[in-house]
Write a protein that holds these residues in place. Structure first.
Motif, PDB file in Angstrom:
ATOM      1  N   MET A  70       0.917  -1.206  -0.117  1.00  0.00           N
ATOM      2  CA  MET A  70      -0.219  -0.174  -0.129  1.00  0.00           C
ATOM      3  C   MET A  70       1.271   1.601   0.271  1.00  0.00           C
ATOM      4  N   GLY A  71       1.811   1.192   0.913  1.00  0.00           N
ATOM      5  CA  GLY A  71       2.940   2.909   1.215  1.00  0.00           C
ATOM      6  C   GLY A  71       3.613   2.841  -0.422  1.00  0.00           C
ATOM      7  N   GLU A  72       3.973   1.741  -1.452  1.00  0.00           N
ATOM      8  CA  GLU A  72       4.416   1.863  -2.276  1.00  0.00           C
ATOM      9  C   GLU A  72       3.435   2.826  -3.471  1.00  0.00           C
ATOM     10  N   ILE A  73       1.778   2.883  -3.087  1.00  0.00           N
ATOM     11  CA  ILE A  73       1.147   3.561  -4.105  1.00  0.00           C
ATOM     12  C   ILE A  73       0.649   4.591  -3.994  1.00  0.00           C
ATOM     13  N   GLY A  74       0.633   4.956  -3.018  1.00  0.00           N
ATOM     14  CA  GLY A  74      -0.477   5.678  -2.246  1.00  0.00           C
ATOM     15  C   GLY A  74       0.090   6.579   0.033  1.00  0.00           C
ATOM     16  N   LEU A  75      -0.286   7.450   0.151  1.00  0.00           N
ATOM     17  CA  LEU A  75      -0.200   8.228   1.070  1.00  0.00           C
ATOM     18  C   LEU A  75      -1.009   7.624   2.334  1.00  0.00           C
ATOM     19  N   VAL A  76      -0.400   6.913   2.860  1.00  0.00           N
ATOM     20  CA  VAL A  76      -1.229   6.606   4.420  1.00  0.00           C
ATOM     21  C   VAL A  76      -0.232   6.868   5.857  1.00  0.00           C
ATOM     22  N   THR A  77      -1.343   8.190   6.500  1.00  0.00           N
ATOM     23  CA  THR A  77      -0.924   8.803   7.136  1.00  0.00           C
ATOM     24  C   THR A  77      -2.078   9.379   8.226  1.00  0.00           C
ATOM     25  N   LYS A  78      -2.144   9.905   9.725  1.00  0.00           N
ATOM     26  CA  LYS A  78      -3.255   9.782  10.319  1.00  0.00           C
ATOM     27  C   LYS A  78      -3.345  11.535  10.870  1.00  0.00           C
ATOM     28  N   LEU A  79      -3.461  11.964  11.880  1.00  0.00           N
ATOM     29  CA  LEU A  79      -4.155  13.451  12.649  1.00  0.00           C
ATOM     30  C   LEU A  79      -2.637  12.191  13.850  1.00  0.00           C
ATOM     31  N   ALA A  80      -1.807  13.072  14.154  1.00  0.00           N
ATOM     32  CA  ALA A  80      -0.967  13.729  15.513  1.00  0.00           C
ATOM     33  C   ALA A  80      -2.032  13.409  16.519  1.00  0.00           C
ATOM     34  N   GLY A  81      -1.520  12.528  17.693  1.00  0.00           N
ATOM     35  CA  GLY A  81      -2.173  13.172  18.579  1.00  0.00           C
ATOM     36  C   GLY A  81      -1.654  14.789  19.487  1.00  0.00           C
ATOM     37  N   PHE A  82      -1.149  15.247  18.962  1.00  0.00           N
ATOM     38  CA  PHE A  82      -0.743  16.353  19.063  1.00  0.00           C
ATOM     39  C   PHE A  82      -1.149  17.320  18.800  1.00  0.00           C
ATOM     40  N   GLU A  83      -1.133  17.313  17.383  1.00  0.00           N
ATOM     41  CA  GLU A  83      -2.256  18.098  15.973  1.00  0.00           C
ATOM     42  C   GLU A  83      -3.740  18.234  17.142  1.00  0.00           C
ATOM     43  N   PHE A  84      -4.128  17.142  16.991  1.00  0.00           N
ATOM     44  CA  PHE A  84      -5.938  16.595  17.922  1.00  0.00           C
ATOM     45  C   PHE A  84      -5.771  17.703  18.961  1.00  0.00           C
ATOM     46  N   THR A  85      -4.791  17.734  20.279  1.00  0.00           N
ATOM     47  CA  THR A  85      -5.297  18.106  21.397  1.00  0.00           C
ATOM     48  C   THR A  85      -4.339  19.676  20.843  1.00  0.00           C
ATOM     49  N   ASN A  86      -3.810  20.202  20.148  1.00  0.00           N
ATOM     50  CA  ASN A  86      -3.237  21.539  19.812  1.00  0.00           C
ATOM     51  C   ASN A  86      -4.510  22.199  19.572  1.00  0.00           C
ATOM     52  N   TYR A  87      -5.267  21.822  18.479  1.00  0.00           N
ATOM     53  CA  TYR A  87      -5.660  22.519  16.969  1.00  0.00           C
ATOM     54  C   TYR A  87      -6.898  22.571  17.021  1.00  0.00           C
ATOM     55  N   VAL A  88      -7.356  21.065  17.020  1.00  0.00           N
ATOM     56  CA  VAL A  88      -8.772  20.769  17.034  1.00  0.00           C
ATOM     57  C   VAL A  88     -10.390  21.069  17.654  1.00  0.00           C
ATOM     58  N   THR A  89     -10.751  21.732  17.469  1.00  0.00           N
ATOM     59  CA  THR A  89     -11.891  21.801  18.644  1.00  0.00           C
ATOM     60  C   THR A  89     -13.213  21.413  18.141  1.00  0.00           C
ATOM     61  N   TYR A  90     -14.172  20.402  18.703  1.00  0.00           N
ATOM     62  CA  TYR A  90     -15.524  20.230  18.138  1.00  0.00           C
ATOM     63  C   TYR A  90     -16.617  20.700  18.418  1.00  0.00           C
ATOM     64  N   SER A  91     -17.280  20.148  18.501  1.00  0.00           N
ATOM     65  CA  SER A  91     -18.453  21.464  18.269  1.00  0.00           C
ATOM     66  C   SER A  91     -20.018  20.226  17.942  1.00  0.00           C
ATOM     67  N   ASP A  92     -20.981  21.200  18.668  1.00  0.00           N
ATOM     68  CA  ASP A  92     -21.650  19.765  18.191  1.00  0.00           C
ATOM     69  C   ASP A  92     -22.756  20.353  16.602  1.00  0.00           C
ATOM     70  N   ASP A  93     -22.446  22.253  16.378  1.00  0.00           N
ATOM     71  CA  ASP A  93     -22.639  22.438  14.978  1.00  0.00           C
ATOM     72  C   ASP A  93     -21.289  22.937  14.099  1.00  0.00           C
ATOM     73  N   GLY A  94     -21.960  23.177  12.901  1.00  0.00           N
ATOM     74  CA  GLY A  94     -21.315  23.777  12.005  1.00  0.00           C
ATOM     75  C   GLY A  94     -21.573  23.112  10.955  1.00  0.00           C
ATOM     76  N   THR A  95     -20.427  23.205  10.196  1.00  0.00           N
ATOM     77  CA  THR A  95     -20.163  22.717   8.101  1.00  0.00           C
ATOM     78  C   THR A  95     -18.968  22.086   8.061  1.00  0.00           C
ATOM     79  N   ILE A  96     -17.986  22.068   8.680  1.00  0.00           N
ATOM     80  CA  ILE A  96     -16.558  21.194   9.054  1.00  0.00           C
ATOM     81  C   ILE A  96     -17.044  20.164   9.897  1.00  0.00           C
ATOM     82  N   ILE A  97     -16.748  18.798   9.041  1.00  0.00           N
ATOM     83  CA  ILE A  97     -17.037  17.410  10.256  1.00  0.00           C
ATOM     84  C   ILE A  97     -15.678  16.508  10.667  1.00  0.00           C
ATOM     85  N   ALA A  98     -15.314  16.339  12.099  1.00  0.00           N
ATOM     86  CA  ALA A  98     -14.013  15.487  11.502  1.00  0.00           C
ATOM     87  C   ALA A  98     -15.218  14.212  11.665  1.00  0.00           C
ATOM     88  N   LEU A  99     -14.361  12.868  10.882  1.00  0.00           N
ATOM     89  CA  LEU A  99     -15.092  12.217  10.620  1.00  0.00           C
ATOM     90  C   LEU A  99     -13.747  10.694  11.571  1.00  0.00           C
TER      91      LEU A  99
END
Length: 196
Positions: free
Chosen positions: A1-30
């Protein structure tokens, strides 16, 4: 898979430092619970409109990106169907496939096969005490890569079956028509008597 595509994830620090959840809006965190049976399930979503998107470019999702759950409920997949609407949440991997080699829908269908599960997923889960699959293992998944034309043919067939099985507006009329023909066949058989 890694030879024919990018495989990544949201790093823990990215989530903790930059993501703010709410119950309404337009941009969804899957999140993992939004990926079920080859589809996005948007019945329970968290919005992240007030997050710092300048720090989240790695987790922005685009059409044909594949999601793969790798913690908890392992191996659920779905494809992104819209730009500028979704970002990764923790515990979901992004697989962005080079379409010159592999069609995302082909890969998605392959990831749902019993063969893939028995030969790759189950073996990884048996060797782990925690229910998760590390990114480096996902990058080593082996997939068949037939010619693009053959992938398109297979995807076309599977899309039709999927639509019949999962789309009520198409599946029900087709099922009703099949039952009607079956009824007519048996009616005619049961009511055809040889003249004496």
């Amino acid at each position: 898979m890694g030879e024919i595509g990018l495989v990544t994830k949201l790093a823990g620090f990215e989530f903790t430092n930059y993501v703010t959840y709410s119950d309404d809006g337009t941009i969804i965190a899957l999140r993992g619970l939004n990926v079920k049976n080859g589809r996005l399930d948007l019945t329970d979503v968290k919005y992240i409109d007030k997050s710092d998107f300048s720090k989240l470019s790695r987790s922005k999702l685009v059409i044909d990106d594949m999601l793969f759950t790798y913690v908890g409920t392992i191996g659920q997949v779905a494809l992104i169907d819209e730009n500028d609407k979704y970002y990764l949440a923790p515990n979901v991997a992004l697989i962005r496939i080079n379409k010159d080699y592999l069609l995302p829908r082909f890969a998605m269908y392959f990831f749902q096969t019993k063969s893939f599960w028995s030969k790759q997923i189950d073996k990884l889960l048996q060797s782990s005490s925690m229910k998760n699959i590390p990114m480096e293992k996902i990058r080593k998944f082996k997939l068949p890569v037939p010619q693009i034309e053959e992938q398109e043919r297979i995807v076309s067939i599977l899309d039709r079956f999927d639509k019949l099985c999962n789309d009520i507006s198409e599946g029900m009329p087709a099922e009703i028509e099949a039952r009607r023909k079956q009824y007519e066949y048996y009616r005619d058989k049961l009511l055809s008597f040889n003249a004496k």
